[in-house]
Design a protein around this motif. Structure first.
Motif, PDB file in Angstrom:
ATOM      1  N   TRP A  86       0.843  -1.199   0.000  1.00 38.86           N
ATOM      2  CA  TRP A  86       0.000   0.000   0.000  1.00 38.86           C
ATOM      3  C   TRP A  86       0.879   1.251   0.000  1.00 38.86           C
ATOM      4  O   TRP A  86       1.894   1.327   0.682  1.00 38.86           O
ATOM      5  N   GLY A  87       0.447   2.219  -0.785  1.00 41.14           N
ATOM      6  CA  GLY A  87       1.161   3.483  -0.873  1.00 41.14           C
ATOM      7  C   GLY A  87       2.207   3.523  -1.968  1.00 41.14           C
ATOM      8  O   GLY A  87       2.727   4.600  -2.269  1.00 41.14           O
ATOM      9  N   GLU A  88       2.520   2.383  -2.582  1.00 46.27           N
ATOM     10  CA  GLU A  88       3.546   2.374  -3.620  1.00 46.27           C
ATOM     11  C   GLU A  88       2.965   2.778  -4.965  1.00 46.27           C
ATOM     12  O   GLU A  88       1.743   2.786  -5.174  1.00 46.27           O
ATOM     13  N   ARG A  89       3.865   3.096  -5.913  1.00 48.10           N
ATOM     14  CA  ARG A  89       3.468   3.460  -7.273  1.00 48.10           C
ATOM     15  C   ARG A  89       3.852   2.355  -8.241  1.00 48.10           C
ATOM     16  O   ARG A  89       4.805   1.619  -8.014  1.00 48.10           O
ATOM     17  N   LEU A  90       3.108   2.272  -9.329  1.00 54.18           N
ATOM     18  CA  LEU A  90       3.389   1.324 -10.404  1.00 54.18           C
ATOM     19  C   LEU A  90       3.598   2.098 -11.696  1.00 54.18           C
ATOM     20  O   LEU A  90       2.742   2.902 -12.084  1.00 54.18           O
ATOM     21  N   LEU A  91       4.720   1.861 -12.361  1.00 49.95           N
ATOM     22  CA  LEU A  91       4.962   2.453 -13.672  1.00 49.95           C
ATOM     23  C   LEU A  91       4.437   1.502 -14.734  1.00 49.95           C
ATOM     24  O   LEU A  91       4.847   0.341 -14.810  1.00 49.95           O
ATOM     25  N   VAL A  92       3.517   2.002 -15.543  1.00 48.08           N
ATOM     26  CA  VAL A  92       2.834   1.175 -16.539  1.00 48.08           C
ATOM     27  C   VAL A  92       3.052   1.775 -17.920  1.00 48.08           C
ATOM     28  O   VAL A  92       2.812   2.962 -18.135  1.00 48.08           O
ATOM     29  N   LYS A  93       3.489   0.915 -18.843  1.00 50.40           N
ATOM     30  CA  LYS A  93       3.668   1.374 -20.214  1.00 50.40           C
ATOM     31  C   LYS A  93       2.366   1.255 -21.004  1.00 50.40           C
ATOM     32  O   LYS A  93       1.958   2.188 -21.677  1.00 50.40           O
ATOM     33  N   GLU A  94       1.708   0.103 -20.895  1.00 49.70           N
ATOM     34  CA  GLU A  94       0.495  -0.123 -21.690  1.00 49.70           C
ATOM     35  C   GLU A  94      -0.695  -0.587 -20.864  1.00 49.70           C
ATOM     36  O   GLU A  94      -1.800  -0.074 -21.015  1.00 49.70           O
TER      37      GLU A  94
ATOM     38  N   VAL B  67     -11.531  -4.554  -5.336  1.00 49.74           N
ATOM     39  CA  VAL B  67     -10.676  -3.619  -6.050  1.00 49.74           C
ATOM     40  C   VAL B  67     -11.518  -2.577  -6.759  1.00 49.74           C
ATOM     41  O   VAL B  67     -12.519  -2.908  -7.405  1.00 49.74           O
ATOM     42  N   ASN B  68     -11.113  -1.302  -6.637  1.00 48.88           N
ATOM     43  CA  ASN B  68     -11.805  -0.218  -7.321  1.00 48.88           C
ATOM     44  C   ASN B  68     -10.783   0.643  -8.038  1.00 48.88           C
ATOM     45  O   ASN B  68     -10.011   1.356  -7.396  1.00 48.88           O
ATOM     46  N   VAL B  69     -10.746   0.562  -9.371  1.00 47.93           N
ATOM     47  CA  VAL B  69      -9.904   1.443 -10.175  1.00 47.93           C
ATOM     48  C   VAL B  69     -10.709   2.709 -10.407  1.00 47.93           C
ATOM     49  O   VAL B  69     -11.689   2.693 -11.156  1.00 47.93           O
ATOM     50  N   ILE B  70     -10.327   3.797  -9.762  1.00 46.44           N
ATOM     51  CA  ILE B  70     -11.138   5.012  -9.779  1.00 46.44           C
ATOM     52  C   ILE B  70     -11.176   5.585 -11.204  1.00 46.44           C
ATOM     53  O   ILE B  70     -10.145   5.912 -11.787  1.00 46.44           O
ATOM     54  N   GLY B  71     -12.402   5.701 -11.732  1.00 43.42           N
ATOM     55  CA  GLY B  71     -12.593   6.206 -13.086  1.00 43.42           C
ATOM     56  C   GLY B  71     -12.812   5.124 -14.117  1.00 43.42           C
ATOM     57  O   GLY B  71     -13.084   5.420 -15.288  1.00 43.42           O
ATOM     58  N   LEU B  72     -12.713   3.841 -13.711  1.00 43.73           N
ATOM     59  CA  LEU B  72     -12.945   2.720 -14.623  1.00 43.73           C
ATOM     60  C   LEU B  72     -14.368   2.197 -14.428  1.00 43.73           C
ATOM     61  O   LEU B  72     -14.781   1.922 -13.296  1.00 43.73           O
TER      62      LEU B  72
ATOM     63  N   ARG C 253      -1.606   9.799 -13.761  1.00 49.82           N
ATOM     64  CA  ARG C 253      -1.612   9.051 -12.501  1.00 49.82           C
ATOM     65  C   ARG C 253      -3.045   8.749 -12.072  1.00 49.82           C
ATOM     66  O   ARG C 253      -3.902   9.640 -12.067  1.00 49.82           O
ATOM     67  N   TYR C 254      -3.270   7.518 -11.639  1.00 48.10           N
ATOM     68  CA  TYR C 254      -4.627   7.082 -11.290  1.00 48.10           C
ATOM     69  C   TYR C 254      -4.611   6.258 -10.004  1.00 48.10           C
ATOM     70  O   TYR C 254      -3.617   5.615  -9.666  1.00 48.10           O
ATOM     71  N   ARG C 255      -5.729   6.302  -9.299  1.00 47.25           N
ATOM     72  CA  ARG C 255      -5.883   5.620  -8.022  1.00 47.25           C
ATOM     73  C   ARG C 255      -6.457   4.219  -8.220  1.00 47.25           C
ATOM     74  O   ARG C 255      -7.426   4.027  -8.938  1.00 47.25           O
ATOM     75  N   VAL C 256      -5.856   3.255  -7.550  1.00 47.99           N
ATOM     76  CA  VAL C 256      -6.425   1.911  -7.448  1.00 47.99           C
ATOM     77  C   VAL C 256      -6.600   1.638  -5.965  1.00 47.99           C
ATOM     78  O   VAL C 256      -5.617   1.565  -5.214  1.00 47.99           O
ATOM     79  N   GLU C 257      -7.861   1.499  -5.525  1.00 49.03           N
ATOM     80  CA  GLU C 257      -8.160   1.372  -4.106  1.00 49.03           C
ATOM     81  C   GLU C 257      -8.659  -0.027  -3.781  1.00 49.03           C
ATOM     82  O   GLU C 257      -9.278  -0.694  -4.613  1.00 49.03           O
ATOM     83  N   PHE C 258      -8.416  -0.426  -2.527  1.00 47.35           N
ATOM     84  CA  PHE C 258      -8.718  -1.788  -2.088  1.00 47.35           C
ATOM     85  C   PHE C 258      -9.534  -1.722  -0.792  1.00 47.35           C
ATOM     86  O   PHE C 258      -9.196  -0.968   0.125  1.00 47.35           O
TER      87      PHE C 258
ATOM     88  N   ILE D  15      -2.827   1.971  -4.229  1.00 47.89           N
ATOM     89  CA  ILE D  15      -1.617   2.091  -5.011  1.00 47.89           C
ATOM     90  C   ILE D  15      -1.883   3.088  -6.123  1.00 47.89           C
ATOM     91  O   ILE D  15      -3.044   3.343  -6.490  1.00 47.89           O
ATOM     92  N   THR D  16      -0.831   3.689  -6.626  1.00 46.64           N
ATOM     93  CA  THR D  16      -0.957   4.685  -7.676  1.00 46.64           C
ATOM     94  C   THR D  16      -0.357   4.127  -8.960  1.00 46.64           C
ATOM     95  O   THR D  16       0.784   3.684  -8.962  1.00 46.64           O
ATOM     96  N   VAL D  17      -1.136   4.162 -10.023  1.00 53.05           N
ATOM     97  CA  VAL D  17      -0.655   3.732 -11.336  1.00 53.05           C
ATOM     98  C   VAL D  17      -0.180   4.962 -12.103  1.00 53.05           C
ATOM     99  O   VAL D  17      -0.926   5.931 -12.259  1.00 53.05           O
ATOM    100  N   TRP D  18       1.070   4.916 -12.547  1.00 44.36           N
ATOM    101  CA  TRP D  18       1.649   5.986 -13.348  1.00 44.36           C
ATOM    102  C   TRP D  18       1.827   5.475 -14.768  1.00 44.36           C
ATOM    103  O   TRP D  18       2.666   4.583 -15.026  1.00 44.36           O
ATOM    104  N   PHE D  19       1.077   5.999 -15.691  1.00 44.05           N
ATOM    105  CA  PHE D  19       1.237   5.637 -17.109  1.00 44.05           C
ATOM    106  C   PHE D  19       2.387   6.440 -17.692  1.00 44.05           C
ATOM    107  O   PHE D  19       2.453   7.665 -17.560  1.00 44.05           O
ATOM    108  N   GLU D  20       3.309   5.738 -18.355  1.00 37.63           N
ATOM    109  CA  GLU D  20       4.421   6.422 -18.987  1.00 37.63           C
ATOM    110  C   GLU D  20       3.914   7.273 -20.148  1.00 37.63           C
ATOM    111  O   GLU D  20       2.975   6.890 -20.832  1.00 37.63           O
ATOM    112  N   PRO D  21       4.550   8.444 -20.390  1.00 42.29           N
ATOM    113  CA  PRO D  21       4.062   9.307 -21.461  1.00 42.29           C
ATOM    114  C   PRO D  21       4.359   8.712 -22.839  1.00 42.29           C
ATOM    115  O   PRO D  21       5.233   7.893 -22.998  1.00 42.29           O
TER     116      PRO D  21
END
Length: 429
Positions: A353-361, A373-378, A408-413, A423-429
């Motif tokens: 909890w509290g960590e970030r994830l770098l996501v390409k796709e 699990v709740n992906v906020i905005g999905l 950056r987007y929120r994923v809540e549990f 956790i925070t999902v960071w999409f690469e630009p």
């Protein structure tokens, strides 16, 4: 009224300031002189506290030491007021125990008096531009801005006691590199012992009377650009470090452009150890932020990070700057889960909890017994939990991003007992 007063004195904490100051120690591999840098004694003088905050974050020493207190009067800083409990810089000769500033003044005095301290500087913004002779209402002897303030010319038989010589050397070197000619610095000797009873209650005079060399650096309140004031403060401090033989390096080039960039780097805020919010570029308003009914714990990586609690929300502050408003959704209870397994671009990761994830796709949260699990905005119809769903950036409504750049987007549990973490999902630009 007398009975109420006695109750408050006995309880003690009712009279304490809400926020204590931060303390940072920077030490070189080689021993040497120790400079004590104090900022924020006045809460409406941001040049005096953003400069030491940058030093605490971005400077490293090779020789000598720095002690840095960037936010001495923290309660007044977040309110952008000189002193919400009165002028703290007029409480160093004496202060009553029932004064809300009492603990802060007591503790900073102890640090000033430490035998290791060789020199003390107190950072301010002052009105106008100090000049030894009258020019007009802005440039005159009564002004305090763009000046190095000393209480007396020297302290006999004390290392670095030649205050006038030191201040003069700093001003000569600094005045060779001004953004504008009228920004020049001068020396203002208040001759405190003989001419200025009010200054006899100040921080620097307390240091002087205890044989600790001290001066104040005052950038002008008439300079509106914060980066310019911070630039002059840092230049002045670096000149003093050179005089004291303190060797340093910084991880940025000392230019207005770089300072402006650094002033926008706000770091991260942690909430209850289960949520981490990146503050750089954060949206001005975030709603439905999971919080406890009471007793929420906030911590910041930025030295000037703080929270102001409002009636229906929390205001995130960096110094006197309001960064974001957080509107809470309250949850009680606890959750046994400590993290989640997430498939990121085809690779499995265990995330706390509290960590970030770098996501390409894409990413996918693995199912976990008893956790929703709740992906906020999905939006996924017909599902209580959004685990085992492969998510790409375009699938999440961009207005729910944490940041203005929509990366950056929120994923809540959640569990039946309440909120687990985020956790925070960071999409690469």
């Amino acid at each position: 009224m007398r009975a109420l007063f006695l109750i408050m004195v006995l309880l003690g904490t009712l009279w304490s300031a809400e926020r204590h100051f931060g303390f940072y120690e920077l030490k070189g591999k080689e021993t040497g002189s120790l400079l004590f840098i104090i900022g924020g004694v006045h809460g409406d003088e941001p040049g005096g506290y953003f400069a030491p905050a940058l030093i605490a974050q971005h400077y490293r020493l090779q020789k000598g030491s720095l002690w840095v207190v960037p936010n001495l009067n923290f309660d007044s800083i977040v309110e952008n007021r000189r002193g919400i409990y009165g002028d703290m810089n007029r409480k160093f000769a004496s202060i009553k125990r029932d004064d809300k500033d009492y603990e802060i003044v007591r503790d900073i005095k102890k640090l000033i008096l430490d035998p290791k301290v060789d020199f003390v500087i107190n950072l301010h913004d002052g009105h106008g531009f100090y000049r030894s002779s009258w020019e007009n209402s802005i440039f005159n002897p009564k002004a305090w801005g763009q000046a190095y303030i000393i209480d007396q010319k020297d302290i006999s038989d004390v290392k670095f006691g030649n205050l006038d010589e030191i201040a003069s050397k700093i001003s000569r070197n600094l005045n060779q590199n001004l953004s504008k000619d009228h920004h020049s610095f001068s020396i203002k000797n208040t001759n405190t012992q003989f001419k200025d009873e009010e200054m006899q209650t100040s921080l620097t005079y307390f240091a002087i009377t205890n044989l600790k060399p001290a001066l104040a650096i005052e950038t002008s309140k008439n300079i509106s650009e914060l980066d310019q004031k911070v630039f002059y403060q840092l230049q002045s401090i670096e000149e003093l470090m050179k005089i004291m033989g303190i060797e340093y390096e910084r991880d940025f080039e000392l230019t207005l452009q770089e300072i402006d960039r650094l002033l926008e780097e706000h770091g991260e805020m942690s909430l209850n150890g289960h949520i981490t919010l990146p503050l750089e570029g954060i949206r001005s308003t975030l709603r439905f932020v999971p919080m406890l009914p009471k007793g929420n714990r906030f911590s910041f990586t930025h030295p000037l990070g703080a929270i102001k609690e409002r009636a229906d929300h929390y205001e995130v502050m960096i110094g006197n700057r309001s960064i974001a408003k957080l509107y809470p959704q309250r949850f009680s209870g606890s959750c046994a889960a400590q993290g989640a397994e997430v498939i990121v671009d085809g690779v499995s990761q265990r995330v706390a909890w509290g960590e970030r994830l770098l996501v390409k796709e894409r990413f996918l949260v693995k199912e976990q017994a008893g956790v929703r699990v709740n992906v906020i905005g999905l939006v996924t119809s017909g599902r209580d939990s959004q685990d085992e769903v492969e998510v790409k950036k375009g699938m999440i409504a961009s207005r729910f991003s944490l940041d203005e750049k929509e990366r950056r987007y929120r994923v809540e549990f959640y569990s039946e007992e309440g909120f687990c973490g985020m956790i925070t999902v960071w999409f690469e630009p």
